[in-house]
Each structure stands twice: as structure tokens, then as C-alpha cells.
Design an enzyme around this catalytic site. Structure first.
Site, PDB file in Angstrom:
ATOM      1  N   GLY A  39       0.792  -1.225   0.000  1.00 18.85           N
ATOM      2  CA  GLY A  39       0.000   0.000   0.000  1.00 18.85           C
ATOM      3  C   GLY A  39       0.825   1.276   0.000  1.00 18.85           C
ATOM      4  O   GLY A  39       0.253   2.364  -0.065  1.00 18.85           O
ATOM      5  N   CYS A  47     -15.465   0.810 -27.309  1.00 17.84           N
ATOM      6  CA  CYS A  47     -16.844   1.292 -27.339  1.00 17.84           C
ATOM      7  C   CYS A  47     -17.403   1.480 -25.938  1.00 17.84           C
ATOM      8  O   CYS A  47     -18.325   0.766 -25.517  1.00 17.84           O
ATOM      9  CB  CYS A  47     -17.700   0.316 -28.133  1.00 17.84           C
ATOM     10  SG  CYS A  47     -17.021   0.081 -29.768  1.00 17.84           S
ATOM     11  N   GLY A  98       3.999  -3.321  -3.763  1.00 19.65           N
ATOM     12  CA  GLY A  98       3.818  -3.529  -5.204  1.00 19.65           C
ATOM     13  C   GLY A  98       4.024  -2.201  -5.904  1.00 19.65           C
ATOM     14  O   GLY A  98       5.092  -1.904  -6.447  1.00 19.65           O
ATOM     15  N   ARG A  99       2.994  -1.351  -5.801  1.00 21.56           N
ATOM     16  CA  ARG A  99       2.961  -0.064  -6.496  1.00 21.56           C
ATOM     17  C   ARG A  99       4.203   0.792  -6.263  1.00 21.56           C
ATOM     18  O   ARG A  99       4.724   1.400  -7.199  1.00 21.56           O
ATOM     19  CB  ARG A  99       1.725   0.685  -6.017  1.00 21.56           C
ATOM     20  CG  ARG A  99       1.480   2.014  -6.671  1.00 21.56           C
ATOM     21  CD  ARG A  99       0.422   2.793  -5.893  1.00 21.56           C
ATOM     22  NE  ARG A  99      -0.728   1.995  -5.533  1.00 21.56           N
ATOM     23  CZ  ARG A  99      -1.822   1.853  -6.294  1.00 21.56           C
ATOM     24  NH1 ARG A  99      -1.891   2.477  -7.446  1.00 21.56           N
ATOM     25  NH2 ARG A  99      -2.834   1.113  -5.895  1.00 21.56           N
TER      26      ARG A  99
HETATM   27  N1  LLP Z   1      -0.627  -7.153  -0.116  1.00 20.57           N
HETATM   28  C1  LLP Z   1      -1.937  -7.412  -0.282  1.00 20.57           C
HETATM   29  C2  LLP Z   1      -2.575  -8.389   0.596  1.00 20.57           C
HETATM   30  C3  LLP Z   1      -2.668  -6.753  -1.285  1.00 20.57           C
HETATM   31  O1  LLP Z   1      -3.955  -7.008  -1.436  1.00 20.57           O
HETATM   32  C4  LLP Z   1      -2.008  -5.809  -2.108  1.00 20.57           C
HETATM   33  C5  LLP Z   1      -2.726  -5.108  -3.177  1.00 20.57           C
HETATM   34  C6  LLP Z   1      -0.636  -5.572  -1.901  1.00 20.57           C
HETATM   35  C7  LLP Z   1       0.025  -6.256  -0.885  1.00 20.57           C
HETATM   36  C8  LLP Z   1       0.163  -4.610  -2.736  1.00 20.57           C
HETATM   37  O2  LLP Z   1      -0.313  -3.315  -2.614  1.00 20.57           O
HETATM   38  P1  LLP Z   1       0.532  -2.094  -3.258  1.00 20.57           P
HETATM   39  O3  LLP Z   1       1.841  -1.998  -2.517  1.00 20.57           O
HETATM   40  O4  LLP Z   1       0.729  -2.401  -4.688  1.00 20.57           O
HETATM   41  O5  LLP Z   1      -0.315  -0.904  -3.052  1.00 20.57           O
HETATM   42  N2  LLP Z   1      -5.765  -2.324  -8.865  1.00 20.57           N
HETATM   43  C9  LLP Z   1      -5.632  -1.276  -7.858  1.00 20.57           C
HETATM   44  C10 LLP Z   1      -4.803  -1.713  -6.686  1.00 20.57           C
HETATM   45  C11 LLP Z   1      -5.295  -3.008  -6.048  1.00 20.57           C
HETATM   46  C12 LLP Z   1      -4.394  -3.468  -4.940  1.00 20.57           C
HETATM   47  C13 LLP Z   1      -4.727  -4.849  -4.539  1.00 20.57           C
HETATM   48  N3  LLP Z   1      -3.958  -5.342  -3.454  1.00 20.57           N
HETATM   49  C14 LLP Z   1      -5.053  -0.028  -8.526  1.00 20.57           C
HETATM   50  O6  LLP Z   1      -4.830  -0.043  -9.738  1.00 20.57           O
HETATM   51  O7  LLP Z   1      -4.861   0.993  -7.872  1.00 20.57           O
END
Ligand code: LLP
Length: 427
Positions: A239, A355, A275-276
């Protein structure tokens, strides 16, 4: 550091001309910087160094196996949410023991397959799932390590579709009921339930929600200890924000400054699942202008990229900064804010061919004038871009190119019509 820079009026990725990449590989194409992946990984790792953290890169954010390889070489572990992601990590060279298998609905078949593969930790999200993990462990007589995902009922202050730590969300187990589960499995000879897992949303741009979440988890751990349950590890999830240009996000060191003191000296092994923060600004989506069109109220720039390549604007109204690869006035952008104005320019909607009226990459943008054939770069597209792409409207998924020490190389070829038809022909 910024992997994507304008030099002499042209955008480049780590010194490689983006226009050349478009000529070589076509459009739409995702272009990633291996150097950016490494640097973002290290920035987070170094910020949390006092905790000797284990970083489990969240595969779902950008899952190309060549990128997983790059991160594996940096020493990353992996957060997988399906058996497919587990297999991707293995294909990238990861040890099964360095994979954390999370997710709210792992099927018994997935759990069995992951146990057989020797996956390191299972993050369980319900009492029923925990029973399945325990019975697979006992049947196969394999020691299985698990953590329980706690739902701390904390507001991450993010988009409602990506909030995961509130009581009304489907994720995790409420703190009160979790204690009985730890007790239930305490003496299991094969299931070792010794971890707490947390993840409250994505992105969580401020540190406050993390502090609240960790504080609640530590209270639970103390209580469990007093009840004879030992917890040896805490996974504080992902996150962590990335800079998109429209709103500020805490930096790796700001997150660490707030979180590290809470966990230091607690004797817990600490994992993170970013992740992000690693992938978003390591990639752009490269697209080409097909047509220009003017309605009474709007000016449209119609491009060959669409919501099937990058669904975030359509799904979350997400903001991605967009700028020409070779701006007609030679002007590199001064920042990535939506407010950046070009003197005398009219705002344009940058839209795709699909579309749906939600098929846009950016609305009301002030960009230098563009013409048919010009290239546009859609920034911060490395996270939840290619991975969420689809074949809607029978569109082929985009190519992916990784710029590494030896220059740009194709890491996923563009899909073809035969790829699109394969599953229907092979029946
Ligand atoms: N751990 C768990 C349990 C998660 O559900 C997620 C993301 C992460 C780690 C990694 O989160 P990050 O560091 O990437 O924020 N599609 C959406 C984001 C969905 C995130 C889902 N879970 C978007 O495009 O913003």
C-alpha cells in the site's frame, strides 16, 4: 531518480530514445526501466533496514516474469495471490520458501498444490480456510507455516474499491474472533500458525493508518502471548504510495520513520508486501495518436491505447500524467500535476478506440498540440497496468519492453489474432 527523462526535447528511458522503442516494437507498448525497479526496491529496503525486513514484492502489481527475475536478483521474496502467481515466482527462479501465498479465496486445490510445491507461508483469511490448510498439512504430513490476516478496522483513506482493512471489507478476520483461531491451532503438529498479516489498502498515502494498524496488531500479539500463543512474525502488507503527480504521498523514509519505532525491539520477524511503490514509476504506457476530433464542447485526441491496456482511469478515475514523447514546442513538462497549463492551449480528452465512454486515459489535459502519428507517454503505468489489461473488443494485449543494461528488449510480445482465438479453436 527518474528513469523517464526529456533530453533535447525527446523522452528517453535510461538514455534510450522512447521514439526509437516505439518504431522498433510498435504501440501501444509498456516500457519499463529495470534500474527503476531495483532502485525502488532498495529505497524501501534501506528505509526499513533497522527491522531487517523481508520484502515480498507483490506480484499482482506487475507480474512479467522478467521483472520478477530482476527483483529476485535484488534479493526479493514474493507475495502471490493465486497458484498462477506462485508458479510465476518459481519460474523467475524464486525458492518456494520465499513465497507468501495470500488471498481471500484460495481453493483447496490451490492450497494442496502450494503445499506440494513447498510454499513458505500461507496468509489465511478465514476460519474455514485455516481448517483446509491444517488438513492438507496433516494429510501430507508436511510442516506448513501460516499467518492469520487480521482485519484491524482501520480506514486507509483511499479509494473505496481498494480499501481492505475496514470491517465491511471481505478481507481478514476481525481481531476479537482471531484469538480463538490461534488457540484452536496452537498445538497442531503440522500447521504452525505463528504470524500476523495485515494489509489495509492501496495506496495508503499517509502514515497514520499504518501506525493505527500496527498498534492494534501489537496489542493483539501481547494478548495472545499472555494466553500462551507465540507469534514470531508480522507482515505489514503493502500500500505504500507512489508519486502520480496529483496528490502527495509519503516517501519510503517517512513510512519507515513512523513504523520502525513501533516494531523495533519487539523481536518479531517483519515482512512488507510492496507492489505499487516499486512498479508504478518504473513503467510508462506508450501510445500513438490516431485521430483528432472536435465536438462543440470537447477536443478529443484518439489514441491506439485504451482501457483494455490501462483500466485504472475508467475503474477508479485514476490520474496518470500524459505528455508527448516529442513535444511540438520542445517543452519538457515542469511537473506532473493536473494543473500544469500550457499558455493558450485548450484542454483535451485523451481517449481510446473502445466502445465505452469510460475509455479514456486522461480528461481535460493541457498538453502541447499533437498531430496524427505523435507518440504520447502515459506515466506511472508500471503498477496495475499491463496486469489488468484485457482483450475486450477483441483487442490484442500490448507488448512489454524492459530497458536494462543492454538496452531495450521485448519481455512480452504483442498478442496476435491467433492468441485471441486459441482457447476457442482448441475445443
Ligand atoms: N498485499 C496485499 C494483501 C494486497 O492485497 C495488495 C494489493 C498488496 C500487498 C500490494 O499493494 P501495493 O503496494 O501495490 O499498493 N488495482 C488497484 C490496486 C489493487 C491493490 C490490490 N492489493 C489499482 O490499480 O490501484
Amino acid at each position: 531518480m527518474d528513469a523517464f527523462k526529456y533530453t533535447k526535447g525527446v523522452l528517453s528511458c535510461d538514455g534510450h530514445d522512447i521514439a526509437d522503442i516505439a518504431d522498433q516494437f510498435g504501440t501501444p507498448t509498456y516500457v519499463y526501466s529495470a534500474r527503476a525497479f531495483r532502485e525502488h526496491y532498495r529505497a524501501l529496503h534501506d528505509a526499513f533496514a533497522a527491522l531487517k525486513p523481508r520484502l515480498c514484492y507483490s506480484i499482482k502489481s506487475c507480474h512479467n516474469v522478467h521483472i520478477l527475475q530482476t527483483l529476485h536478483e535484488c534479493g526479493s521474496s514474493f507475495d502471490a495471490v493465486s497458484i498462477g502467481e506462485v508458479r510465476r515466482a518459481l519460474e523467475a527462479g524464486a525458492n518456494a520458501s520465499d513465497i507468501v501465498f495470500a488471498g481471500v479465496g484460495k481453493t483447496p486445490a490451490e492450497i494442496k498444490a502450494a503445499v506440494d510445491l513447498g510454499v513458505g507461508t500461507f496468509n489465511a483469511e478465514s476460519a474455514m480456510e485455516l481448517d483446509v490448510i491444517a488438513s492438507v498439512a496433516n494429510e501430507t504430513r508436511k510442516k506448513v507455516r501460516a499467518a492469520l490476516r487480521i482485519n484491524p478496522d482501520v480506514d486507509a483513506k483511499t479509494h473505496r474499491h481498494t480499501t481492505t482493512g475496514k470491517d465491511e471489507n471481505k478481507f481478514g478476520i476481525e481481531i476479537g474472533s482471531s484469538r480463538a483461531l490461534f488457540q484452536k491451532h496452537k498445538d497442531d503438529p503440522f500447521l504452525s500458525l505463528v504470524g500476523i498479516h495485515l494489509h489495509i489498502g492501496s495506496p495508503v498515502n499517509t502514515v497514520g493508518p499504518y501506525v493505527e494498524m500496527v498498534t492494534k496488531a501489537l496489542e493483539l500479539i501481547s494478548q495472545l502471548e499472555s494466553e500462551g500463543v507465540t507469534i514470531d512474525s508480522i507482515n505489514i502488507g503493502g500500500g505504500y504510495g507512489a508519486e502520480y503527480g496529483h496528490q502527495p504521498s509519503a516517501t519510503a523514509s517517512e513510512y519507515a520513520a513512523a513504523i520502525v519505532p513501533l516494531l523495533q525491539d519487539r523481536g518479531l520477524k517483519v515482512s512488507l508486501e510492496p507492489g505499487r511503490s516499486i512498479s508504478a514509476n518504473a513503467g510508462i504506457l506508450l501510445t500513438r495518436v490516431v485521430y483528432l476530433k472536435q465536438s462543440r464542447t470537447k477536443q478529443f485526441v484518439i489514441v491506439d491505447g485504451s482501457m483494455t491496456d490501462l483500466i485504472r482511469p475508467a475503474l477508479y478515475d485514476a490520474y496518470h500524467f500524459i505528455w508527448p514523447v516529442k513535444p511540438s514546442d520542445g517543452a519538457a513538462p515542469t511537473n506532473r500535476t493536473p494543473e500544469s497549463r500550457i499558455a493558450g492551449a485548450t484542454p483535451v480528452d485523451i481517449v481510446g478506440p473502445v466502445c465505452e465512454s469510460s475509455d479514456y486515459l486522461g480528461c481535460n489535459r493541457f498538453i502541447p498540440p499533437v498531430q496524427t502519428g505523435d507518440l504520447l507517454a502515459v506515466y506511472s503505468a508500471g503498477a496495475y497496468g499491463a496486469v489488468m489489461s484485457s482483450q475486450y473488443n477483441s483487442r490484442n494485449r500490448a507488448a512489454e519492453v524492459l530497458v536494462d543494461d543492454n538496452g531495450p528488449r521485448l519481455i512480452r510480445r504483442r498478442e496476435t489474432f491467433d492468441d485471441l482465438m486459441a482457447c476457442e479453436r482448441e475445443v
